[in-house]
Scaffold this motif. Structure first.
Motif, short mmCIF file in Angstrom:
data_model
loop_
_atom_site.label_atom_id
_atom_site.label_comp_id
_atom_site.label_asym_id
_atom_site.label_seq_id
_atom_site.Cartn_x
_atom_site.Cartn_y
_atom_site.Cartn_z
N ASP A 246 0.79 -1.06 0.15
CA ASP A 246 -0.05 -0.49 0.10
C ASP A 246 0.58 1.04 0.02
OD1 ASP A 246 -2.41 1.59 0.14
OD2 ASP A 246 -2.24 1.40 2.69
N THR A 247 1.35 1.86 -1.62
CA THR A 247 2.20 2.79 -1.05
C THR A 247 1.37 3.82 -2.30
OG1 THR A 247 3.62 2.48 -3.09
CG2 THR A 247 4.69 1.21 -1.31
N ALA A 248 1.65 5.31 -2.35
CA ALA A 248 0.96 6.32 -2.95
C ALA A 248 1.34 6.55 -5.12
CB ALA A 248 1.72 7.79 -2.34
N HIS A 249 3.06 6.11 -4.45
CA HIS A 249 3.65 5.58 -5.36
C HIS A 249 4.14 3.90 -4.97
CE1 HIS A 249 5.45 7.17 -9.21
NE2 HIS A 249 6.70 7.73 -8.80
N ALA A 250 4.26 3.66 -6.15
CA ALA A 250 4.95 2.13 -6.36
C ALA A 250 5.58 2.02 -6.88
CB ALA A 250 3.91 1.09 -6.54
N HIS A 251 5.93 2.99 -8.18
CA HIS A 251 7.22 2.84 -9.16
C HIS A 251 8.22 4.09 -9.00
CE1 HIS A 251 7.56 3.25 -13.63
NE2 HIS A 251 8.43 2.19 -13.46
N ASN A 252 8.57 3.72 -7.49
CA ASN A 252 10.17 4.25 -6.61
C ASN A 252 11.15 3.15 -6.66
OD1 ASN A 252 11.25 4.12 -4.04
ND2 ASN A 252 10.10 6.47 -4.36
N LYS A 253 12.03 3.48 -6.13
CA LYS A 253 13.57 2.57 -6.70
C LYS A 253 13.06 1.69 -5.49
CE LYS A 253 18.52 2.91 -7.07
NZ LYS A 253 19.38 3.95 -6.39
N ASN A 254 13.18 2.69 -4.00
CA ASN A 254 13.03 1.77 -2.63
C ASN A 254 12.11 0.83 -2.47
OD1 ASN A 254 15.69 3.13 -2.16
ND2 ASN A 254 14.47 5.03 -1.70
N VAL A 255 10.93 1.23 -2.77
CA VAL A 255 9.42 0.38 -2.96
C VAL A 255 9.89 -0.81 -3.43
CG1 VAL A 255 7.43 0.45 -3.37
CG2 VAL A 255 8.15 2.32 -2.55
N LEU A 256 9.91 -0.58 -5.11
CA LEU A 256 10.98 -2.11 -6.07
C LEU A 256 11.96 -2.20 -5.46
CD1 LEU A 256 10.57 0.13 -9.26
CD2 LEU A 256 9.26 -1.48 -8.49
N SER A 257 12.89 -1.94 -4.47
CA SER A 257 14.03 -3.03 -4.02
C SER A 257 13.70 -3.57 -3.14
CB SER A 257 15.40 -2.95 -4.05
OG SER A 257 15.00 -1.50 -3.48
N SER A 258 12.34 -3.25 -1.96
CA SER A 258 12.25 -3.36 -0.69
C SER A 258 11.22 -4.53 -1.31
CB SER A 258 10.81 -2.36 -0.18
OG SER A 258 10.50 -3.57 1.10
N LEU A 259 10.35 -4.59 -2.18
CA LEU A 259 9.36 -5.06 -3.21
C LEU A 259 9.74 -6.73 -3.01
CD1 LEU A 259 6.43 -6.15 -3.75
CD2 LEU A 259 7.06 -4.75 -5.98
N LYS A 260 11.37 -6.71 -3.58
CA LYS A 260 12.07 -7.99 -4.64
C LYS A 260 11.50 -8.58 -2.71
CE LYS A 260 15.72 -8.29 -7.12
NZ LYS A 260 16.62 -7.81 -7.61
N LYS A 261 12.14 -8.15 -1.67
CA LYS A 261 12.93 -9.12 -0.89
C LYS A 261 11.24 -9.60 0.51
CE LYS A 261 16.10 -6.27 1.00
NZ LYS A 261 16.14 -4.38 0.97
N ILE A 262 10.27 -8.31 -0.12
CA ILE A 262 9.25 -9.14 1.11
C ILE A 262 8.88 -10.18 -0.70
CG2 ILE A 262 6.63 -8.80 0.94
CD1 ILE A 262 7.51 -5.59 1.25
N ARG A 263 8.74 -10.30 -1.86
CA ARG A 263 8.31 -11.47 -2.20
C ARG A 263 9.11 -12.52 -2.14
NH1 ARG A 263 3.94 -13.11 -5.77
NH2 ARG A 263 4.73 -13.97 -3.78
#
Ligand code: XMP
Length: 484
Positions: A246-263
């Motif tokens: 749940d983020t306001a802007h998922a197309h963000n470098k930090n969000v993407l790298s964290s998403l990788k870990k969560i995945r």
């Protein structure tokens, strides 16, 4: 160079800019099928999702949504523990086979058993010794017994049981034939491995189209922040069927790298968002997400487009993302800006698989918002998760914090008219979608997507679309335009 920015400018469309063209049809609305994919591995009967907002989805909303074939996402403006408990409550609300059966030991004093059954509101307690089922203690056993002694003195010893692999139909028959309310399940060694209750079977029959998992439990999801791996793991362990980043802007470098870990840490479906472009869709899909949540600023309580000057009109955002997502078989959730069932079918025709609702559900009985009376009419509180009130109330990191205590709000706080029960509203929404499908000759949502043709309308066209030249004296349940 700057002038070019306007020469090559593209147009974006939203709900009020277009209508769907009527097409030759042989479909009656009542025969239209609105079931849809929600995420890569989850399908639901009604393409509607309740938003993870603190005035929209807690356990009551999630239970109601799932019971009627839709689905809810529990908000995250609370501690991880509280959110985990809410998910557990939804999962436990209806289960055909209870796996973690509450049982009692034979030498428990009757008094203790009596209090236990009262406080836990349990009508029948399996009695277990060394893992084996040796009896059942029912309310009737207690009614005709003294308070002295232990459970083994008064329990029913001839327990009607079934094999652990019994079918629901057979279980129903056994319960009915023996006129018992509880059916303990035992394995080949006589160990208690589950319990089926007549009450749960009756509830299941009452909600035949419910969104259920393989165990027969209602499905529910939970929202997490982009960096909250611990919360993600806890929610998965609690039985959440999917997670929404749940983020306001998922197309963000930090969000993407964290998403990788969560995945890598999570096995259930992950829906990521919010996004509004094809490029964002590509990047998120390449990380293995199972669904995309689309909408930057269309929400009724959003001020993102006004405060930050950023956003894409919602139908264009949906179609841009859906073009990429459909190539990978990833469903799209159209999130925000939906005011009528007509907006829902437009979103679905533009490529969404489901629509996510905030304001349309915030006024229902099952939402957690507080009730208020304004000018004699009932309202419920509804606020953006980027509003000052929501940010201060919880741990929302969805919106930017500049400095320690300074917030840049991206949402407002307000109220919406009370709208009755979720079930009544879902009935109207689905009815509207099906009516639209009848006009387009679409038997199901896949056909709708293929056949739908949009026509661009003018301001006069929009004015003509709403009731006009009349003072409305009686509002129908599916049209409220009171200028709030
Ligand atoms: P509706 O129109 O259904 O929109 O009320 C609900 C969606 O709005 C988003 N949301 C926000 N967007 N600032 C925003 O820019 C906010 O404070 C905010 N709160 C919620 C969210 O995507 C929700 O599902």
């Amino acid at each position: 160079m700057f002038r070019e920015k306007f020469q090559n400018i593209t147009e974006g469309y939203t709900f009020d800019d277009v209508l769907l063209k009527p097409l030759h049809s042989s479909i009656e609305p009542k025969n239209a099928n609105v079931s849809s994919k929600f995420s890569r591995h989850i399908s639901i009967g009604i393409p509607i999702v309740s938003s993870p907002m603190d005035t929209v989805t807690e356990e009551s909303m999630a239970i109601a949504m799932a019971r009627y074939g839709a689905i809810g996402v529990i908000h995250r403006n609370m501690s991880a523990n509280e959110q985990v408990e809410m998910v557990k409550k939804v999962k436990k609300e209806e289960s055909i086979i209870i796996r973690d059966v509450f049982s009692i030991a034979p030498d428990t004093p009757v008094n203790v058993a009596r209090t236990l059954m009262k406080t836990k509101n349990i009508a029948g307690l399996p009695v277990v010794a060394s893992g084996k089922l040796i009896g059942i203690l029912t309310k009737r056993d207690l009614e005709f017994s003294e308070s002295e002694g232990t459970v083994k003195d008064i329990m029913t010893k001839d327990v009607i049981t079934a094999d652990e692999n019994v079918s629901i139909e057979d279980a129903k028959f056994i319960l009915y034939k023996n006129r018992v309310e509880k059916l303990p399940l035992v394995d080949s060694k006589g160990r208690l491995v589950g319990l089926i209750t007549a009450k749960d079977i009756k509830t299941r029959e009452k909600f035949p189209n419910a969104s259920r998992d393989e165990q027969g439990q209602l499905m529910v999801g939970a929202a997490i922040g982009a960096y909250d791996i611990d919360r993600a793991i806890n929610l998965e362990n609690a039985g959440s069927d999917f997670l929404v980043i749940d983020t306001a802007h998922a197309h963000n470098k930090n969000v993407l790298s964290s998403l990788k870990k969560i995945r890598n840490a999570i096995h259930i479906d992950i829906i990521a968002g919010n996004i509004a472009t094809a490029e964002a869709a590509e990047d998120l899909i390449s990380l293995g997400v199972d669904g995309l949540r689309v909408g930057i600023g269309p929400g009724s309580i959003c001020t993102t487009r006004i405060v930050a000057g950023v956003g894409i009109p919602q139908l264009t955002a949906i179609s841009d993302v859906a073009d990429v997502a459909s190539e990978h078989g990833i469903p799209v959730i159209a999130d925000g800006g939906i005011r009528y069932s007509g907006d829902m079918i437009k979103a679905l025709a533009a490529g969404a698989s489901t629509v996510m609702l905030g304001s349309l559900l915030a006024g229902t009985e099952e939402s957690p918002g507080t009730e208020m009376i304004i000018n004699g009419r009932k309202y419920k509180a509804y606020r953006g998760m980027g509003s000052i009130g929501a940010i201060k109330a919880g741990k929302s990191d969805r919106y930017e914090k500049l400095g320690t205590n300074e917030f840049i709000a991206e949402g407002v706080e307000g109220s919406v008219p009370y709208r009755g029960k979720v079930s009544e509203n879902l009935f109207q929404f689905v009815g509207g979608i099906k009516t639209g499908m009848g006009y387009l000759g679409a038997e199901n949502l896949e056909e709708l997507k293929k056949k739908a043709v949009f026509i661009k309308i003018t301001n006069s066209g929009l004015r003509e679309s709403h009731p006009h030249d009349i003072r409305i004296v009686s509002e129908p349940p599916n049209y409220q335009n009171s200028g709030i």
